[in-house]
Design a protein around this motif. Structure first.
Motif, short mmCIF file in Angstrom:
data_model
loop_
_atom_site.label_atom_id
_atom_site.label_comp_id
_atom_site.label_asym_id
_atom_site.label_seq_id
_atom_site.Cartn_x
_atom_site.Cartn_y
_atom_site.Cartn_z
N TRP A 26 0.81 -1.22 0.00
CA TRP A 26 0.00 0.00 0.00
C TRP A 26 0.84 1.27 0.00
O TRP A 26 0.31 2.37 0.01
CB TRP A 26 -0.95 -0.01 1.19
CG TRP A 26 -2.02 -1.02 1.02
CD1 TRP A 26 -2.05 -2.28 1.55
CD2 TRP A 26 -3.19 -0.89 0.22
NE1 TRP A 26 -3.18 -2.93 1.14
CE2 TRP A 26 -3.90 -2.10 0.33
CE3 TRP A 26 -3.72 0.12 -0.57
CZ2 TRP A 26 -5.10 -2.33 -0.33
CZ3 TRP A 26 -4.91 -0.09 -1.22
CH2 TRP A 26 -5.59 -1.30 -1.09
N PRO A 28 2.99 4.36 -1.36
CA PRO A 28 3.01 5.11 -2.63
C PRO A 28 4.20 4.71 -3.49
O PRO A 28 5.30 4.53 -2.97
CB PRO A 28 3.12 6.57 -2.20
CG PRO A 28 2.72 6.60 -0.77
CD PRO A 28 3.03 5.24 -0.20
N HIS A 31 4.13 -1.01 -7.03
CA HIS A 31 3.15 -1.70 -7.86
C HIS A 31 3.64 -3.12 -8.16
O HIS A 31 4.82 -3.42 -8.02
CB HIS A 31 2.87 -0.93 -9.16
CG HIS A 31 4.07 -0.84 -10.06
ND1 HIS A 31 5.08 0.08 -9.88
CD2 HIS A 31 4.43 -1.58 -11.14
CE1 HIS A 31 6.00 -0.08 -10.81
NE2 HIS A 31 5.63 -1.08 -11.59
N CYS A 78 -1.80 9.02 3.73
CA CYS A 78 -3.12 9.43 3.27
C CYS A 78 -2.98 10.04 1.88
O CYS A 78 -2.08 10.82 1.62
CB CYS A 78 -3.76 10.43 4.23
SG CYS A 78 -5.41 10.97 3.70
N ASN A 79 -3.88 9.67 0.97
CA ASN A 79 -3.79 10.10 -0.42
C ASN A 79 -4.25 11.55 -0.65
O ASN A 79 -4.06 12.08 -1.74
CB ASN A 79 -4.61 9.15 -1.31
CG ASN A 79 -4.28 9.32 -2.77
OD1 ASN A 79 -3.13 9.18 -3.16
ND2 ASN A 79 -5.28 9.65 -3.57
N LYS A 81 -3.80 15.26 -0.77
CA LYS A 81 -2.54 15.96 -1.02
C LYS A 81 -1.96 16.70 0.19
O LYS A 81 -0.79 16.58 0.49
CB LYS A 81 -2.70 16.93 -2.18
CG LYS A 81 -1.40 17.48 -2.69
CD LYS A 81 -1.60 18.28 -3.95
CE LYS A 81 -0.28 18.62 -4.58
NZ LYS A 81 -0.43 19.26 -5.87
N ARG A 86 0.55 9.63 8.47
CA ARG A 86 1.38 8.51 8.06
C ARG A 86 1.12 7.37 9.05
O ARG A 86 0.92 7.61 10.24
CB ARG A 86 2.87 8.85 8.12
CG ARG A 86 3.25 10.13 7.39
CD ARG A 86 3.47 9.85 5.93
NE ARG A 86 4.10 10.94 5.23
CZ ARG A 86 3.45 11.87 4.54
NH1 ARG A 86 2.15 11.87 4.52
NH2 ARG A 86 4.10 12.80 3.89
N ARG A 105 -5.03 3.07 -3.08
CA ARG A 105 -4.77 4.31 -2.33
C ARG A 105 -5.24 4.17 -0.89
O ARG A 105 -6.15 3.41 -0.60
CB ARG A 105 -5.49 5.47 -2.99
CG ARG A 105 -4.97 5.74 -4.38
CD ARG A 105 -5.63 6.98 -4.95
NE ARG A 105 -5.03 7.27 -6.23
CZ ARG A 105 -5.72 7.51 -7.32
NH1 ARG A 105 -7.04 7.52 -7.28
NH2 ARG A 105 -5.12 7.77 -8.45
N CYS A 106 -4.60 4.92 0.00
CA CYS A 106 -4.95 4.92 1.42
C CYS A 106 -5.56 6.26 1.79
O CYS A 106 -5.14 7.30 1.27
CB CYS A 106 -3.69 4.74 2.27
SG CYS A 106 -2.78 3.25 1.91
N TYR A 107 -6.51 6.21 2.69
CA TYR A 107 -7.13 7.43 3.21
C TYR A 107 -7.24 7.32 4.72
O TYR A 107 -7.70 6.31 5.23
CB TYR A 107 -8.52 7.64 2.60
CG TYR A 107 -8.47 7.83 1.11
CD1 TYR A 107 -8.21 9.08 0.56
CD2 TYR A 107 -8.65 6.75 0.25
CE1 TYR A 107 -8.15 9.25 -0.82
CE2 TYR A 107 -8.59 6.91 -1.13
CZ TYR A 107 -8.33 8.16 -1.65
OH TYR A 107 -8.26 8.31 -3.02
N HIS A 111 -10.33 11.50 6.10
CA HIS A 111 -10.58 11.66 4.67
C HIS A 111 -11.19 10.43 4.00
O HIS A 111 -11.34 10.40 2.79
CB HIS A 111 -9.26 12.03 3.96
CG HIS A 111 -8.73 13.35 4.39
ND1 HIS A 111 -7.55 13.48 5.07
CD2 HIS A 111 -9.25 14.61 4.26
CE1 HIS A 111 -7.35 14.76 5.33
NE2 HIS A 111 -8.37 15.46 4.86
N ALA A 117 -10.89 13.28 -2.93
CA ALA A 117 -9.57 12.63 -2.78
C ALA A 117 -9.14 12.08 -4.06
O ALA A 117 -8.44 12.01 -4.80
CB ALA A 117 -9.65 11.50 -1.76
#
Length: 117
Positions: A26, A28, A31, A78-79, A81, A86, A105-107, A111, A117
């Motif tokens: 997860w 950033p 992949h 958190c995605n 911006k 964290r 993506r993580c929120y 959020h 988002a």
């Protein structure tokens, strides 16, 4: 389920460097890539899918402090911006309301319902 704690599952990042699989998945910039044989004999077994970007994510996470426990190594971000939250995956899982993991993506809880988002 094999009964292993999420913190026990490791992803190979580089020679001598491993990361928690859940955190790396997860983080950033990480992949999944199709399987390929390692060129130098190091790393995952031939034919196994590989996570790409784990080393950079692990290096970044070393500098990040978890918003829950205050310790370093927080790879989940958190995605949104301008959000500075964290997390370590186990810390995020223990949050009231949890952490939303959606579409790669993580929120953070604040959020998780954000439509922008």
């Amino acid at each position: 389920d094999d009964g292993l704690d999420v913190r026990q599952r490791l992803a190979w990042a580089d020679v001598g460097t491993w990361a928690h699989l859940g955190c790396a998945s997860w983080a950033p910039g990480v992949h999944e890539a199709p399987p390929r044989a390692p060129e130098d004999g190091e790393g995952p077994a031939s034919g196994a899918p590989q996570l790409v970007g784990v080393l950079l994510a692990a290096q970044r996470a070393k500098r990040e402090v978890c918003s829950v426990c205050g310790l370093g190594g927080a790879a989940l971000v958190c995605n949104v911006k301008l959000c500075r939250q964290r997390y370590h995956l186990p810390c995020a899982a223990a949050l009231p309301g949890g952490l939303l993991l959606q579409g790669g993506r993580c929120y953070c809880p604040q959020h998780a319902t954000c439509t922008q988002a």
